[in-house]
Design a protein around this motif. Sequence first.
Motif, PDB file in Angstrom:
ATOM      1  N   SER A 258       0.939  -1.676  -0.164  1.00  0.00           N
ATOM      2  CA  SER A 258      -0.088   0.025   0.024  1.00  0.00           C
ATOM      3  C   SER A 258       0.990   1.329  -0.159  1.00  0.00           C
ATOM      4  O   SER A 258       0.431   2.228  -0.559  1.00  0.00           O
ATOM      5  CB  SER A 258      -0.854  -0.029   1.148  1.00  0.00           C
ATOM      6  OG  SER A 258      -1.906  -0.973   1.247  1.00  0.00           O
ATOM      7  N   TYR A 259       2.057   1.267   0.840  1.00  0.00           N
ATOM      8  CA  TYR A 259       2.997   2.319   0.853  1.00  0.00           C
ATOM      9  C   TYR A 259       3.963   2.211   0.521  1.00  0.00           C
ATOM     10  O   TYR A 259       4.784   1.214   0.992  1.00  0.00           O
ATOM     11  CB  TYR A 259       2.777   3.011   2.249  1.00  0.00           C
ATOM     12  CG  TYR A 259       3.721   4.030   2.665  1.00  0.00           C
ATOM     13  CD1 TYR A 259       3.474   5.501   2.248  1.00  0.00           C
ATOM     14  CD2 TYR A 259       4.785   3.866   3.198  1.00  0.00           C
ATOM     15  CE1 TYR A 259       4.281   6.533   2.169  1.00  0.00           C
ATOM     16  CE2 TYR A 259       5.872   4.844   3.458  1.00  0.00           C
ATOM     17  CZ  TYR A 259       5.515   6.115   2.938  1.00  0.00           C
ATOM     18  OH  TYR A 259       6.410   7.221   3.200  1.00  0.00           O
ATOM     19  N   TYR A 289      -9.341   5.076   1.547  1.00  0.00           N
ATOM     20  CA  TYR A 289      -8.786   5.830   2.784  1.00  0.00           C
ATOM     21  C   TYR A 289      -9.719   7.262   3.109  1.00  0.00           C
ATOM     22  O   TYR A 289     -10.381   7.756   2.143  1.00  0.00           O
ATOM     23  CB  TYR A 289      -7.291   6.143   2.439  1.00  0.00           C
ATOM     24  CG  TYR A 289      -6.379   4.956   2.387  1.00  0.00           C
ATOM     25  CD1 TYR A 289      -5.965   4.643   3.580  1.00  0.00           C
ATOM     26  CD2 TYR A 289      -6.115   4.482   0.987  1.00  0.00           C
ATOM     27  CE1 TYR A 289      -5.070   3.254   3.451  1.00  0.00           C
ATOM     28  CE2 TYR A 289      -5.054   3.479   0.904  1.00  0.00           C
ATOM     29  CZ  TYR A 289      -4.474   2.932   2.280  1.00  0.00           C
ATOM     30  OH  TYR A 289      -3.731   1.793   2.138  1.00  0.00           O
ATOM     31  N   MET A 290      -9.506   7.454   4.207  1.00  0.00           N
ATOM     32  CA  MET A 290     -10.012   8.639   4.562  1.00  0.00           C
ATOM     33  C   MET A 290      -8.497   9.333   4.999  1.00  0.00           C
ATOM     34  O   MET A 290      -7.828   8.795   5.776  1.00  0.00           O
ATOM     35  CB  MET A 290     -11.135   8.814   6.042  1.00  0.00           C
ATOM     36  CG  MET A 290     -12.255   8.516   5.623  1.00  0.00           C
ATOM     37  SD  MET A 290     -13.084   9.296   4.292  1.00  0.00           S
ATOM     38  CE  MET A 290     -13.013  10.883   5.087  1.00  0.00           C
ATOM     39  N   VAL A 291      -8.382  10.585   4.443  1.00  0.00           N
ATOM     40  CA  VAL A 291      -7.194  11.224   4.334  1.00  0.00           C
ATOM     41  C   VAL A 291      -7.247  12.525   5.146  1.00  0.00           C
ATOM     42  O   VAL A 291      -8.063  13.362   5.098  1.00  0.00           O
ATOM     43  CB  VAL A 291      -6.489  11.407   2.855  1.00  0.00           C
ATOM     44  CG1 VAL A 291      -5.104  12.364   3.297  1.00  0.00           C
ATOM     45  CG2 VAL A 291      -6.645  10.326   2.030  1.00  0.00           C
ATOM     46  N   ILE A 299      -2.347  11.501   7.391  1.00  0.00           N
ATOM     47  CA  ILE A 299      -2.677  10.244   7.669  1.00  0.00           C
ATOM     48  C   ILE A 299      -3.723   9.650   6.736  1.00  0.00           C
ATOM     49  O   ILE A 299      -4.610  10.254   6.512  1.00  0.00           O
ATOM     50  CB  ILE A 299      -3.190  10.205   9.288  1.00  0.00           C
ATOM     51  CG1 ILE A 299      -2.418  10.825  10.265  1.00  0.00           C
ATOM     52  CG2 ILE A 299      -3.624   8.863   9.490  1.00  0.00           C
ATOM     53  CD1 ILE A 299      -2.890  11.053  11.580  1.00  0.00           C
ATOM     54  N   PHE A 300      -3.538   8.552   6.102  1.00  0.00           N
ATOM     55  CA  PHE A 300      -4.239   7.518   5.261  1.00  0.00           C
ATOM     56  C   PHE A 300      -5.030   6.752   6.191  1.00  0.00           C
ATOM     57  O   PHE A 300      -4.314   5.838   6.446  1.00  0.00           O
ATOM     58  CB  PHE A 300      -3.293   7.044   4.063  1.00  0.00           C
ATOM     59  CG  PHE A 300      -3.289   7.943   3.029  1.00  0.00           C
ATOM     60  CD1 PHE A 300      -3.863   7.816   1.702  1.00  0.00           C
ATOM     61  CD2 PHE A 300      -2.188   9.208   3.008  1.00  0.00           C
ATOM     62  CE1 PHE A 300      -3.592   8.840   0.725  1.00  0.00           C
ATOM     63  CE2 PHE A 300      -1.780   9.876   2.148  1.00  0.00           C
ATOM     64  CZ  PHE A 300      -2.458   9.740   1.026  1.00  0.00           C
ATOM     65  N   ARG A 301      -6.119   6.827   6.726  1.00  0.00           N
ATOM     66  CA  ARG A 301      -6.748   6.066   7.532  1.00  0.00           C
ATOM     67  C   ARG A 301      -7.535   5.102   6.838  1.00  0.00           C
ATOM     68  O   ARG A 301      -8.625   5.330   6.091  1.00  0.00           O
ATOM     69  CB  ARG A 301      -7.748   6.908   8.381  1.00  0.00           C
ATOM     70  CG  ARG A 301      -7.008   7.822   9.434  1.00  0.00           C
ATOM     71  CD  ARG A 301      -7.937   8.493  10.260  1.00  0.00           C
ATOM     72  NE  ARG A 301      -8.598   7.626  11.264  1.00  0.00           N
ATOM     73  CZ  ARG A 301      -9.566   8.041  11.850  1.00  0.00           C
ATOM     74  NH1 ARG A 301     -10.293   8.951  11.872  1.00  0.00           N
ATOM     75  NH2 ARG A 301     -10.176   6.931  12.885  1.00  0.00           N
ATOM     76  N   ASP A 315      -3.547   1.726   8.624  1.00  0.00           N
ATOM     77  CA  ASP A 315      -3.269   3.166   8.268  1.00  0.00           C
ATOM     78  C   ASP A 315      -1.921   3.490   7.930  1.00  0.00           C
ATOM     79  O   ASP A 315      -0.868   2.743   8.212  1.00  0.00           O
ATOM     80  CB  ASP A 315      -3.431   3.909   9.622  1.00  0.00           C
ATOM     81  CG  ASP A 315      -5.215   3.857  10.037  1.00  0.00           C
ATOM     82  OD1 ASP A 315      -5.909   3.611   9.196  1.00  0.00           O
ATOM     83  OD2 ASP A 315      -5.327   4.500  11.337  1.00  0.00           O
ATOM     84  N   ILE A 316      -1.491   4.585   7.170  1.00  0.00           N
ATOM     85  CA  ILE A 316      -0.405   4.876   6.766  1.00  0.00           C
ATOM     86  C   ILE A 316       0.027   6.373   7.482  1.00  0.00           C
ATOM     87  O   ILE A 316      -0.962   7.163   7.130  1.00  0.00           O
ATOM     88  CB  ILE A 316      -0.335   5.079   5.199  1.00  0.00           C
ATOM     89  CG1 ILE A 316      -0.635   3.614   4.581  1.00  0.00           C
ATOM     90  CG2 ILE A 316       0.911   5.616   4.753  1.00  0.00           C
ATOM     91  CD1 ILE A 316      -1.028   3.983   2.943  1.00  0.00           C
TER      92      ILE A 316
END
Length: 396
Positions: A258-259, A289-291, A299-301, A315-316
């Motif tokens: 993902s990251y 994601y919610m960013v 934060i990429f939630r 999360d990222i």
Amino acid sequence: MKKVLSVLLSALMIALCLVPMSAAAKAEVIKPLDEKKVKLHFAAWGDPQVSNYLTERRPYLQTSAADIKNNKTKKLDALLIAGDITENCIDDEWNWVYDDINGIGVKNYITATGNHDIRLHEYKTAKKSFVSFTNKLNKNAKSKLKIKKLNYSYTIKGYKFIVLGSDSVLLEEADISKKQLKWLDKELKDAYKKHHPTFVIAHQPLKNTHGLPDTWGTAIKSAGSIGSQSDDIKKILKKYPNTVLITGHLHTGFGKYSYQRIGNIHSVNIPSLGVDNEDGSYNEHGIGYMVEVYKNQVIFRARNFDKGKYLPKYDININLYVRNVKLSKSTFKYDGKVKKPKVTVIDLNGKTVNKKYYTVKYGKGRKKPGKYTVTVKFKGKYKKAGTITKTFKIKK
């Protein structure tokens, strides 16, 4: 009495079976971790790929849209879709997506084209459909965003979004012309001056990132990537620290792919909303994601929009405490001597960070021709910046 109870229980069981699982559980409200400090709050989806014959996909778009609409605390700053919005770029598909995401409580719609959005039509026809779709959504949301072509930029609350789009029709990859590359460089340069992270959206990821080419199921090195301009794009992006590249295309679930950090680039690959996901630790439909953007972090939630729940395990957290790590020299000519380039760290305000806030470790050797690493580990008030690795070369 027993007979009546039996009938009632049977009716109840039937009713429960008719209710989608995503609607059975109470959804977690969509809201930032810190409502007072959040600077920007938007949803990020990839590959809804709504189809006129693969009808199982659209329901995931509908439940995901309902999740945003029904659980918002206030309007989101944007809904971002990283391409492959439709399967075949036909009018019915565009209209269905429009009906499902129009008026769901977002201020702006940032959309990118994927290969499926243009590949079965003449370029002018596909371009017209996409432009019309995007402008119609934004007009109804009372956004000032109005586009004329597939690549464009737009600024929300001081944060710039730069969308790349193919300049011709290709089957899987994108065609990014020299003119668009020059435009990308200029847009990033302008955004960099404001000390904010910049979001670049492209449907396909860069070559050899996010598990490619394995995650594309082939040994061909360029497969699954944005295409022949991948190296040119990467070179431009790496010039500007705190660039966040957002892509889709791979249909890879939440997990190790993902990251990826590529020099100064923070690269995030979004799972598919409507198509089956693979190669992740969490591969369900309806995920994205919610960013949340804060002063020093993005934060990429991870969220299952279909079921209305956050997935914090995936999360990222991108730290922006450090704007750039520079080496005094990135290329040396071989002369038989050990090379030790000096390190300079720049903070978010463009000022040099005191050396007491980090340690530097050089890779072994550094004498013979080859590629070597310089690892910078932060401490003290910069500890959250973590570890950043730079490389330099010694050429013959």
